[in-house]
Design a protein around this motif. Structure first.
Motif, PDB file in Angstrom:
ATOM      1  N   GLU A   1       0.822  -1.207   0.000  1.00  0.00           N
ATOM      2  CA  GLU A   1       0.000   0.000   0.000  1.00  0.00           C
ATOM      3  C   GLU A   1       0.859   1.261   0.000  1.00  0.00           C
ATOM      4  O   GLU A   1       2.014   1.232   0.415  1.00  0.00           O
ATOM      5  CB  GLU A   1      -0.967   0.006   1.186  1.00  0.00           C
ATOM      6  CG  GLU A   1      -0.310  -0.089   2.547  1.00  0.00           C
ATOM      7  CD  GLU A   1      -1.310  -0.261   3.696  1.00  0.00           C
ATOM      8  OE1 GLU A   1      -2.521  -0.278   3.473  1.00  0.00           O
ATOM      9  OE2 GLU A   1      -0.841  -0.385   4.836  1.00  0.00           O
ATOM     10  N   ARG A   2       0.253   2.334  -0.470  1.00  0.00           N
ATOM     11  CA  ARG A   2       0.953   3.615  -0.519  1.00  0.00           C
ATOM     12  C   ARG A   2       1.241   4.091   0.903  1.00  0.00           C
ATOM     13  O   ARG A   2       0.435   3.847   1.812  1.00  0.00           O
ATOM     14  CB  ARG A   2       0.070   4.667  -1.221  1.00  0.00           C
ATOM     15  CG  ARG A   2      -0.339   4.264  -2.617  1.00  0.00           C
ATOM     16  CD  ARG A   2      -1.249   5.286  -3.269  1.00  0.00           C
ATOM     17  NE  ARG A   2      -2.568   5.422  -2.656  1.00  0.00           N
ATOM     18  CZ  ARG A   2      -3.630   5.931  -3.272  1.00  0.00           C
ATOM     19  NH1 ARG A   2      -3.532   6.351  -4.530  1.00  0.00           N
ATOM     20  NH2 ARG A   2      -4.782   6.043  -2.656  1.00  0.00           N
ATOM     21  N   PRO A   3       2.352   4.794   1.112  1.00  0.00           N
ATOM     22  CA  PRO A   3       2.605   5.315   2.462  1.00  0.00           C
ATOM     23  C   PRO A   3       1.477   6.232   2.924  1.00  0.00           C
ATOM     24  O   PRO A   3       1.158   6.285   4.112  1.00  0.00           O
ATOM     25  CB  PRO A   3       3.930   6.075   2.332  1.00  0.00           C
ATOM     26  CG  PRO A   3       4.252   6.144   0.878  1.00  0.00           C
ATOM     27  CD  PRO A   3       3.463   5.093   0.183  1.00  0.00           C
TER      28      PRO A   3
ATOM     29  N   SER B   1      -1.055   7.267  -7.958  1.00  0.00           N
ATOM     30  CA  SER B   1      -0.888   8.333  -6.969  1.00  0.00           C
ATOM     31  C   SER B   1      -2.243   8.793  -6.434  1.00  0.00           C
ATOM     32  O   SER B   1      -3.289   8.516  -7.025  1.00  0.00           O
ATOM     33  CB  SER B   1      -0.172   9.525  -7.598  1.00  0.00           C
ATOM     34  OG  SER B   1      -1.014  10.108  -8.577  1.00  0.00           O
ATOM     35  N   ILE B   2      -2.207   9.523  -5.339  1.00  0.00           N
ATOM     36  CA  ILE B   2      -3.424  10.095  -4.747  1.00  0.00           C
ATOM     37  C   ILE B   2      -4.128  11.003  -5.768  1.00  0.00           C
ATOM     38  O   ILE B   2      -5.350  11.042  -5.854  1.00  0.00           O
ATOM     39  CB  ILE B   2      -3.077  10.918  -3.470  1.00  0.00           C
ATOM     40  CG1 ILE B   2      -2.400  10.035  -2.422  1.00  0.00           C
ATOM     41  CG2 ILE B   2      -4.304  11.625  -2.917  1.00  0.00           C
ATOM     42  CD1 ILE B   2      -3.281   9.173  -1.579  1.00  0.00           C
ATOM     43  N   ALA B   3      -3.335  11.713  -6.553  1.00  0.00           N
ATOM     44  CA  ALA B   3      -3.907  12.640  -7.548  1.00  0.00           C
ATOM     45  C   ALA B   3      -4.750  11.898  -8.578  1.00  0.00           C
ATOM     46  O   ALA B   3      -5.815  12.369  -8.972  1.00  0.00           O
ATOM     47  CB  ALA B   3      -2.791  13.410  -8.237  1.00  0.00           C
ATOM     48  N   THR B   4      -4.286  10.725  -9.011  1.00  0.00           N
ATOM     49  CA  THR B   4      -5.039   9.991 -10.039  1.00  0.00           C
ATOM     50  C   THR B   4      -6.040   9.012  -9.439  1.00  0.00           C
ATOM     51  O   THR B   4      -6.977   8.604 -10.100  1.00  0.00           O
ATOM     52  CB  THR B   4      -4.087   9.210 -10.968  1.00  0.00           C
ATOM     53  OG1 THR B   4      -3.327   8.296 -10.170  1.00  0.00           O
ATOM     54  CG2 THR B   4      -3.142  10.136 -11.700  1.00  0.00           C
ATOM     55  N   HIS B   5      -5.821   8.620  -8.174  1.00  0.00           N
ATOM     56  CA  HIS B   5      -6.709   7.642  -7.524  1.00  0.00           C
ATOM     57  C   HIS B   5      -6.874   8.060  -6.063  1.00  0.00           C
ATOM     58  O   HIS B   5      -6.214   7.517  -5.174  1.00  0.00           O
ATOM     59  CB  HIS B   5      -6.087   6.251  -7.639  1.00  0.00           C
ATOM     60  CG  HIS B   5      -6.986   5.138  -7.188  1.00  0.00           C
ATOM     61  ND1 HIS B   5      -7.326   4.941  -5.862  1.00  0.00           N
ATOM     62  CD2 HIS B   5      -7.615   4.152  -7.880  1.00  0.00           C
ATOM     63  CE1 HIS B   5      -8.111   3.882  -5.759  1.00  0.00           C
ATOM     64  NE2 HIS B   5      -8.308   3.393  -6.967  1.00  0.00           N
ATOM     65  N   PRO B   6      -7.771   9.041  -5.795  1.00  0.00           N
ATOM     66  CA  PRO B   6      -7.878   9.572  -4.427  1.00  0.00           C
ATOM     67  C   PRO B   6      -8.394   8.559  -3.408  1.00  0.00           C
ATOM     68  O   PRO B   6      -8.075   8.663  -2.224  1.00  0.00           O
ATOM     69  CB  PRO B   6      -8.880  10.727  -4.563  1.00  0.00           C
ATOM     70  CG  PRO B   6      -9.020  10.970  -6.031  1.00  0.00           C
ATOM     71  CD  PRO B   6      -8.658   9.713  -6.731  1.00  0.00           C
ATOM     72  N   ALA B   7      -9.174   7.560  -3.847  1.00  0.00           N
ATOM     73  CA  ALA B   7      -9.735   6.588  -2.900  1.00  0.00           C
ATOM     74  C   ALA B   7      -8.628   5.715  -2.317  1.00  0.00           C
ATOM     75  O   ALA B   7      -7.645   5.411  -2.985  1.00  0.00           O
ATOM     76  CB  ALA B   7     -10.770   5.725  -3.601  1.00  0.00           C
ATOM     77  N   LYS B   8      -8.827   5.304  -1.070  1.00  0.00           N
ATOM     78  CA  LYS B   8      -7.847   4.464  -0.373  1.00  0.00           C
ATOM     79  C   LYS B   8      -7.672   3.126  -1.095  1.00  0.00           C
ATOM     80  O   LYS B   8      -8.644   2.527  -1.538  1.00  0.00           O
ATOM     81  CB  LYS B   8      -8.333   4.237   1.061  1.00  0.00           C
ATOM     82  CG  LYS B   8      -7.350   3.480   1.942  1.00  0.00           C
ATOM     83  CD  LYS B   8      -7.962   3.282   3.326  1.00  0.00           C
ATOM     84  CE  LYS B   8      -7.207   2.281   4.152  1.00  0.00           C
ATOM     85  NZ  LYS B   8      -6.046   2.820   4.830  1.00  0.00           N
ATOM     86  N   ILE B   9      -6.441   2.678  -1.193  1.00  0.00           N
ATOM     87  CA  ILE B   9      -6.152   1.346  -1.743  1.00  0.00           C
ATOM     88  C   ILE B   9      -5.832   0.450  -0.546  1.00  0.00           C
ATOM     89  O   ILE B   9      -4.874   0.692   0.192  1.00  0.00           O
ATOM     90  CB  ILE B   9      -4.979   1.379  -2.734  1.00  0.00           C
ATOM     91  CG1 ILE B   9      -5.314   2.296  -3.924  1.00  0.00           C
ATOM     92  CG2 ILE B   9      -4.641  -0.030  -3.226  1.00  0.00           C
ATOM     93  CD1 ILE B   9      -4.152   2.582  -4.841  1.00  0.00           C
TER      94      ILE B   9
END
Length: 503
Positions: free
Chosen positions: A161-163, A428-436
């Protein structure tokens, strides 16, 4: 069966060797020491920019890698301390204090030796160091205690997951007088002392704060002796287990404090304890775990340049290390790939390439200042020869290799596309704001697609012993970047960019 596989492997090695030789003919023309085959200035900028992609905490408005966002904003709260900031060491979301301190020491040493040549990149290099030292000051705020890790590595590694999204436990681990860690403590002292030299002119009050903290932390490291892997084994091993013990860090820390304070007590410490701390060991590996060789080179400067006679033996120890590296020499102990890359081990080998290249250039500088050479079994090795060997390693890293590939992301026409790095491999958050979510990220990890976010400047673990590189995200040994791979490279690239008139 064993005979057959060995035979077929030999045939394979021979075919690879012939392949690398045929490829190497046009490539070798670049290795004339007076011809720059690379844009070292560009590589230098990128090698420093990489650190911004590894930042944890609240990102400043000056953040240049814009696909990253704030992360780990409550780090330390479990122990009621502020541990926000610092660096993720590699492709995961744990903050390991041991490699972070070493990274900070090596970034600082890069600036101490070559910062005068950095021109416009000096400010960026200082920022990278300060991001490390600000965190190390927080981690050492309480006397006789150092917070050495944030995050449960086993639980972190069970997620992809992203930090910015992480929801794994941000457990805090510490060393203190009851559960010592002289290795990580002395490395932290080295980092603070080295950085104090970096800021001595540009920010004297910050420099003083760093040096006073370094003195206190080294006192703690020396008084309460033990390896941090003993008390914290389930949490720090096998990730950053201290395999070489803590003696090398005590010698290294004392060397940095001697350099930063000029206090004869540290020189005395080195003279009295040098042998028991392994100053004359014959190992020739320098990295986040083993500092013996670095300490030998650093201490030898006091003999070579400042003429401290009592440190005469350290030039001998440093020379032994240099002799062990000379490619093709009868006295060499180093292994090189058919394409010419120094090869120490399959896991993150490039860290040894960058750290060794830095030591070669730094020792060449010391030898030149003192008008000295290295003698290996009767052969004379000049500082110029050391510089040629170091340049060859950096050039290989930047693309002069059988794969015709740069191992620095974003540099050159062909570089690794699928690095083992969570933030880079997930949208990235910019292209995929929803939580992964924790496990859904593994779809991206297993995908064949290139990483959507380019972690500019990241240097990966690198090719195998036969110069092969599969560029597979799951292959963390070869495809994972790390802060301690880049840190010493900053110094080498500065030297090369300057030498070829690019700075």
């Amino acid at each position: 069966m064993a005979l057959f596989s060995h035979f077929s492997l030999s045939l394979f090695s021979l075919s690879l060797l012939s392949l690398s030789l045929t490829i190497a003919i046009p490539v070798h023309k670049h290795h004339h020491p007076h011809i720059a085959s690379h844009n070292y200035r560009d590589a230098l900028s990128k090698s420093i920019l990489f650190f911004e992609g590894q930042r944890s905490g609240k990102l400043p408005s000056s953040q240049r890698l814009r696909w990253r966002r704030d992360s780990g904003l409550s780090d330390g709260s479990a122990m009621h301390v502020d541990l926000v900031g610092g660096y993720y060491d590699a492709g995961d979301n744990v903050k390991f204090g041991f490699p972070m301190a070493f990274t900070t020491t090596m970034l600082s040493w890069s600036v101490i030796e070559f910062g005068g040549l950095m021109k416009g990149e000096l400010g960026n290099a200082r920022e990278a160091i300060r991001w490390g030292t600000d965190y190390l000051l927080k981690a050492t705020a309480h006397p006789n205690t150092i917070y050495v890790q944030v995050g449960d590595a086993n639980k972190d590694h069970a997620c992809w997951e992203r930090p910015e999204d992480m929801d794994t436990p941000r457990t805090v681990y510490k060393i203190d007088s009851n559960s010592p860690g002289s290795d990580v403590a002395a490395e932290t002292a080295a980092a603070l002392a080295a950085a104090s030299l970096v800021f001595r002119r540009s920010d004297p009050s910050y420099s003083k704060l760093l040096l006073n903290r370094a003195i206190r932390v080294f006192g703690f490291a020396d008084k309460y002796r033990g390896s941090y892997s003993n008390g914290l084994k389930p949490y720090v091993c096998p990730f950053y287990c201290s395999y070489s013990g803590y003696q090398d860090e005590l010698l290294w820390g004392a060397a940095w404090l001697h350099k930063a304070t000029k206090n004869p007590a540290y020189l005395n410490y080195i003279q009295v304890n040098g042998q028991t701390l392994g100053a004359d060991e014959t190992d020739n590996t320098f990295g986040w775990d083993n500092k013996h060789v670095g300490a030998r080179i650093l201490i030898s400067k006091a003999f070579l340049v400042q003429n401290v006679k009592s440190l005469h033996d350290y030039k001998g120890h440093a020379d032994n290390f240099i002799c062990s590296l000379i490619p093709g020499a009868s006295f060499s102990q180093a292994q090189y790939t058919p394409g010419g890359l120094l090869f120490k081990m399959s896991d993150s080998n490039m860290q040894y390439v960058t750290s060794t290249s830095f030591l070669l250039l730094t020792y060449a500088k010391y030898l030149t200042s003192a008008s000295k050479v290295v003698t290996c079994a009767g052969a004379t090795i000049t500082p110029k020869r050391l510089r040629i060997i170091a340049k060859r390693q950096v050039d290989y890293l930047l693309g002069d290799n059988p794969m015709r590939m740069s191992y620095m992301v974003g540099y050159g026409g062909r570089y690794p596309q699928r690095i083992h790095h969570r933030g880079s491999s997930l949208p990235s958050i910019a292209t995929h704001p929803a939580k992964i979510q924790c496990s859904s990220g593994f779809t991206a990890m297993k995908s064949e697609s290139p990483n959507p976010n380019i972690l500019v400047g990241a240097v990966v673990g690198g090719p195998d012993a036969h110069d092969r590189f599969p560029d597979e995200r799951s292959d963390y040994e070869q495809s994972e970047p790390a802060t301690y791979i880049n840190a010493p490279l900053v110094g080498s690239l500065t030297y090369l960019a300057h030498s070829f008139g690019q700075l």
